[in-house]
Design a protein around this motif. Structure first.
Motif, PDB file in Angstrom:
ATOM      1  N   HIS A  49      36.553   9.646  48.134  1.00  9.88           N
ATOM      2  CA  HIS A  49      36.979   8.254  48.495  1.00  9.88           C
ATOM      3  C   HIS A  49      36.081   7.220  48.077  1.00  9.88           C
ATOM      4  CE1 HIS A  49      40.981   9.534  49.059  1.00  9.88           C
ATOM      5  NE2 HIS A  49      40.349  10.883  49.979  1.00  9.88           N
ATOM      6  N   LEU A  50      34.702   7.717  47.302  1.00  9.76           N
ATOM      7  CA  LEU A  50      33.751   6.892  46.973  1.00  9.76           C
ATOM      8  C   LEU A  50      34.169   6.034  45.855  1.00  9.76           C
ATOM      9  CD1 LEU A  50      30.293   8.781  46.977  1.00  9.76           C
ATOM     10  CD2 LEU A  50      31.333   7.406  48.859  1.00  9.76           C
ATOM     11  N   THR A  51      34.049   4.754  45.968  1.00  8.36           N
ATOM     12  CA  THR A  51      34.471   3.927  44.768  1.00  8.36           C
ATOM     13  C   THR A  51      33.673   3.867  43.520  1.00  8.36           C
ATOM     14  OG1 THR A  51      35.126   2.132  46.469  1.00  8.36           O
ATOM     15  CG2 THR A  51      34.946   1.266  44.237  1.00  8.36           C
ATOM     16  N   VAL A  52      34.186   4.294  42.368  1.00 10.04           N
ATOM     17  CA  VAL A  52      33.547   4.412  41.306  1.00 10.04           C
ATOM     18  C   VAL A  52      33.909   3.266  40.152  1.00 10.04           C
ATOM     19  CG1 VAL A  52      33.112   6.968  41.499  1.00 10.04           C
ATOM     20  CG2 VAL A  52      35.216   6.138  40.527  1.00 10.04           C
ATOM     21  N   HIS A  53      35.149   2.755  40.648  1.00 10.31           N
ATOM     22  CA  HIS A  53      35.340   1.419  39.628  1.00 10.31           C
ATOM     23  C   HIS A  53      35.922   0.391  40.365  1.00 10.31           C
ATOM     24  CE1 HIS A  53      34.933   3.211  35.624  1.00 10.31           C
ATOM     25  NE2 HIS A  53      35.527   4.528  36.199  1.00 10.31           N
ATOM     26  N   THR A  54      35.150  -0.724  40.317  1.00 10.47           N
ATOM     27  CA  THR A  54      35.753  -1.899  41.038  1.00 10.47           C
ATOM     28  C   THR A  54      37.102  -2.151  40.368  1.00 10.47           C
ATOM     29  OG1 THR A  54      33.550  -2.689  41.257  1.00 10.47           O
ATOM     30  CG2 THR A  54      35.202  -4.289  41.901  1.00 10.47           C
ATOM     31  N   ASN A  55      38.261  -2.457  41.601  1.00 10.80           N
ATOM     32  CA  ASN A  55      39.615  -2.699  41.102  1.00 10.80           C
ATOM     33  C   ASN A  55      40.159  -1.785  40.303  1.00 10.80           C
ATOM     34  OD1 ASN A  55      39.667  -5.083  42.727  1.00 10.80           O
ATOM     35  ND2 ASN A  55      38.708  -6.398  41.094  1.00 10.80           N
ATOM     36  N   GLY A  56      39.730  -0.532  40.225  1.00 14.70           N
ATOM     37  CA  GLY A  56      40.061   0.683  39.204  1.00 14.70           C
ATOM     38  C   GLY A  56      41.500   1.223  39.801  1.00 14.70           C
ATOM     39  N   ARG A  57      41.701   2.469  39.200  1.00 14.64           N
ATOM     40  CA  ARG A  57      42.970   3.077  39.547  1.00 14.64           C
ATOM     41  C   ARG A  57      43.243   3.313  41.008  1.00 14.64           C
ATOM     42  NH1 ARG A  57      42.203   8.568  36.052  1.00 14.64           N
ATOM     43  NH2 ARG A  57      41.745   7.420  34.408  1.00 14.64           N
ATOM     44  N   LEU A  58      44.776   3.131  41.406  1.00 11.71           N
ATOM     45  CA  LEU A  58      45.099   3.331  42.775  1.00 11.71           C
ATOM     46  C   LEU A  58      44.911   4.914  43.193  1.00 11.71           C
ATOM     47  CD1 LEU A  58      46.551   1.777  44.976  1.00 11.71           C
ATOM     48  CD2 LEU A  58      48.585   2.616  44.138  1.00 11.71           C
ATOM     49  N   CYS A  59      44.407   4.885  44.465  1.00 11.43           N
ATOM     50  CA  CYS A  59      44.218   6.404  44.645  1.00 11.43           C
ATOM     51  C   CYS A  59      45.238   6.479  45.885  1.00 11.43           C
ATOM     52  CB  CYS A  59      42.706   6.238  45.673  1.00 11.43           C
ATOM     53  SG  CYS A  59      42.286   7.830  46.409  1.00 11.43           S
ATOM     54  N   GLY A  60      45.414   7.919  45.982  1.00 10.94           N
ATOM     55  CA  GLY A  60      46.423   8.691  46.980  1.00 10.94           C
ATOM     56  C   GLY A  60      46.247   7.678  48.314  1.00 10.94           C
ATOM     57  N   CYS A  61      45.159   7.482  48.820  1.00 11.31           N
ATOM     58  CA  CYS A  61      44.739   7.198  49.978  1.00 11.31           C
ATOM     59  C   CYS A  61      45.134   5.432  50.142  1.00 11.31           C
ATOM     60  CB  CYS A  61      43.254   7.165  50.334  1.00 11.31           C
ATOM     61  SG  CYS A  61      42.044   5.984  49.502  1.00 11.31           S
ATOM     62  N   GLY A  62      45.546   4.742  49.134  1.00 10.11           N
ATOM     63  CA  GLY A  62      45.702   3.272  49.136  1.00 10.11           C
ATOM     64  C   GLY A  62      44.791   2.449  48.437  1.00 10.11           C
ATOM     65  N   GLY A  63      43.521   3.202  48.584  1.00 14.04           N
ATOM     66  CA  GLY A  63      42.422   2.329  48.213  1.00 14.04           C
ATOM     67  C   GLY A  63      42.443   2.373  46.396  1.00 14.04           C
ATOM     68  N   ARG A  64      41.457   1.399  45.761  1.00  9.74           N
ATOM     69  CA  ARG A  64      41.235   1.429  44.469  1.00  9.74           C
ATOM     70  C   ARG A  64      40.080   1.812  43.875  1.00  9.74           C
ATOM     71  NH1 ARG A  64      45.078  -0.392  41.116  1.00  9.74           N
ATOM     72  NH2 ARG A  64      46.834  -1.381  42.067  1.00  9.74           N
ATOM     73  N   GLY A  65      40.057   2.416  42.775  1.00 12.37           N
ATOM     74  CA  GLY A  65      38.793   2.711  42.080  1.00 12.37           C
ATOM     75  C   GLY A  65      38.118   3.906  42.556  1.00 12.37           C
ATOM     76  N   HIS A  66      38.633   4.766  43.368  1.00 12.88           N
ATOM     77  CA  HIS A  66      38.178   6.024  44.234  1.00 12.88           C
ATOM     78  C   HIS A  66      37.941   7.173  43.169  1.00 12.88           C
ATOM     79  CE1 HIS A  66      39.319   4.554  48.422  1.00 12.88           C
ATOM     80  NE2 HIS A  66      38.735   3.826  47.888  1.00 12.88           N
TER      81      HIS A  66
ATOM     82  N   GLU B 215      38.516  10.212  43.479  1.00 12.11           N
ATOM     83  CA  GLU B 215      39.532  11.183  43.470  1.00 12.11           C
ATOM     84  C   GLU B 215      40.834  10.827  42.264  1.00 12.11           C
ATOM     85  OE1 GLU B 215      41.062  13.208  46.790  1.00 12.11           O
ATOM     86  OE2 GLU B 215      42.951  12.150  46.786  1.00 12.11           O
ATOM     87  N   ALA B 216      40.885   9.543  42.367  1.00 13.41           N
ATOM     88  CA  ALA B 216      41.601   8.952  41.476  1.00 13.41           C
ATOM     89  C   ALA B 216      41.604   9.338  39.863  1.00 13.41           C
ATOM     90  CB  ALA B 216      42.098   7.351  41.474  1.00 13.41           C
ATOM     91  N   TYR B 217      40.255   9.611  39.775  1.00 14.82           N
ATOM     92  CA  TYR B 217      39.821   9.701  38.283  1.00 14.82           C
ATOM     93  C   TYR B 217      39.910  11.279  37.937  1.00 14.82           C
ATOM     94  CZ  TYR B 217      39.305   4.828  37.668  1.00 14.82           C
ATOM     95  OH  TYR B 217      39.573   3.459  37.664  1.00 14.82           O
ATOM     96  N   ALA B 218      39.163  11.804  39.243  1.00 17.12           N
ATOM     97  CA  ALA B 218      38.802  13.348  38.852  1.00 17.12           C
ATOM     98  C   ALA B 218      39.726  14.296  39.165  1.00 17.12           C
ATOM     99  CB  ALA B 218      37.312  13.662  39.266  1.00 17.12           C
ATOM    100  N   GLY B 219      40.559  13.783  40.289  1.00 22.29           N
ATOM    101  CA  GLY B 219      41.552  14.583  40.728  1.00 22.29           C
ATOM    102  C   GLY B 219      42.699  15.295  39.940  1.00 22.29           C
ATOM    103  N   LYS B 220      43.347  16.327  39.870  1.00 19.09           N
ATOM    104  CA  LYS B 220      44.541  16.650  39.035  1.00 19.09           C
ATOM    105  C   LYS B 220      45.585  15.466  39.134  1.00 19.09           C
ATOM    106  CE  LYS B 220      46.473  20.534  39.907  1.00 19.09           C
ATOM    107  NZ  LYS B 220      48.014  20.351  40.165  1.00 19.09           N
ATOM    108  N   ALA B 221      45.810  15.270  40.375  1.00 17.69           N
ATOM    109  CA  ALA B 221      47.062  14.255  40.679  1.00 17.69           C
ATOM    110  C   ALA B 221      46.584  12.851  40.291  1.00 17.69           C
ATOM    111  CB  ALA B 221      47.195  14.066  42.325  1.00 17.69           C
ATOM    112  N   GLY B 222      45.516  12.459  40.188  1.00 16.83           N
ATOM    113  CA  GLY B 222      45.158  11.166  39.605  1.00 16.83           C
ATOM    114  C   GLY B 222      45.336  11.228  38.233  1.00 16.83           C
ATOM    115  N   ILE B 223      44.793  12.316  37.596  1.00 14.66           N
ATOM    116  CA  ILE B 223      44.891  12.434  36.053  1.00 14.66           C
ATOM    117  C   ILE B 223      46.260  12.488  35.560  1.00 14.66           C
ATOM    118  CG2 ILE B 223      44.214  13.991  34.131  1.00 14.66           C
ATOM    119  CD1 ILE B 223      41.623  14.733  35.674  1.00 14.66           C
ATOM    120  N   GLU B 224      47.143  13.185  36.297  1.00 19.53           N
ATOM    121  CA  GLU B 224      48.555  13.054  35.893  1.00 19.53           C
ATOM    122  C   GLU B 224      49.286  11.771  36.032  1.00 19.53           C
ATOM    123  OE1 GLU B 224      50.878  16.054  38.288  1.00 19.53           O
ATOM    124  OE2 GLU B 224      52.899  15.372  37.262  1.00 19.53           O
TER     125      GLU B 224
END
Ligand SMILES: [Zn+2]
Length: 313
Positions: A159-176, A178-187
């Protein structure tokens, strides 16, 4: 001496009998994680323990839960287990049902402990273990000890931010991460692209089923451009976050495990190390290693914790 390690996941519970000195594990019982609430999950753990070790060879039991576990052993919540939204003091319940002392911890931290003592982290005082699977989990060992932090957030690299205003993460945050590298985020991203007309071999294969790591692997092998782009973004995001964390904590070695890492192997680790997005002072200052305990790290770490709890302090 033997102890039992139990790894409670969102989909399955794995139980192993372990020699904590050598890390050798034998015997394996497992079951699907009950969807009917925490009481049934705890009952299932007791059943698996009884089946694994009917003669009470093990002197203590360690259990890793996928959620926030307070230092006093209360499991506060497990988002992946249905109905676990209230703090439960599981120790006394499991002590009664298994007839042995029980200690509990966070599953990812225990996986990091197993890698530190008996896997790819051996010989280091400090270690960051990153598990890339459905999500991205992280466990932190400092001065040889698990560091969960005051609120259980230490090591939560996903849940570290890697992109400002990036993809929505499962936790509700943006740009984390996990949203880029986790399988669920990629899917999620591949489905979003497909819905916007950017079809891919990956989504053709998956259709309405659930995406597995092997689908990503196959699509990459086939040279699918969307998958290639998504995986490059995953690798860069991991490199950025890992490099930053390792720099701020002055950690010399980082171990990578989890289902996605398992599928892609050393090549995945090498790509991360070679990424131009590597954070902090770069990968030259860091040893990036493939995890060795892979699928049983959580259970073995739980067994180590059980053995530690018996040692005189
Ligand atoms: Zn997040």
């Amino acid at each position: 001496m033997k102890t039992i390690g139990v790894d409670v996941g969102g989909t399955k519970i794995l139980c192993r009998l372990v020699d904590p000195e050598t890390g050798k594990a034998r015997g394996r019982t497992k079951a699907r994680t009950p969807k009917s609430g925490p009481a049934d999950v705890l009952a299932s753990i007791a059943e698996l323990v009884a089946k694994l070790d009917p003669d009470h060879e093990a002197v203590a039991i360690g259990v890793g839960f996928p959620g926030y576990v307070r230092p006093d052993g209360v499991v506060v919540h497990c988002t992946n287990i249905s109905g676990w939204d209230q703090p439960i003091d599981v120790g006394p319940v499991l002590r009664k049902s298994t007839g042995r002392p029980v200690v509990v911890g966070n599953d990812v931290s225990l996986g990091a402990l197993a890698e530190h003592r008996l896997g790819a982290g051996q010989g280091e005082q400090d270690l960051l273990a990153v598990f890339v699977g459905t999500g991205v989990g992280g466990g932190l060992i400092l001065d040889g000890q698990i560091r969960d932090g005051d609120r259980g957030l230490a090591g939560e690299i996903g849940h570290l931010t890697v992109h400002t205003n990036g993809r929505l993460c499962g936790c509700g945050g943006r740009g984390h991460l996990e949203a880029y590298a986790g399988k669920a985020g990629i899917e999620r991203e591949a489905r979003r692209l497909a819905a916007n007309g950017e079809t891919s071999f990956l989504m053709d294969m998956v259709q309405n089923g659930s995406m597995k790591s092997r689908h990503v692997h196959q699509a990459l092998e086939a040279g699918d451009p969307v998958t290639l782009r998504l995986m490059t973004e995953a690798v860069d995001a991991l490199a950025q976050a890992i490099g930053n964390v390792a720099t701020i904590l002055d950690i010399r070695r980082v171990v990578l495990g989890g289902g996605m890492t398992d599928k892609f192997g050393q090549d995945f680790v090498d790509q991360i190390a070679a990424s131009s997005s590597f954070g902090g002072f770069g990968s030259a200052k860091l040893q990036l290693r493939l995890a060795e305990r892979m699928d049983d790290a959580g259970a073995v770490g739980a067994a180590l914790l059980a053995a530690d709890s018996l040692a005189p302090s």
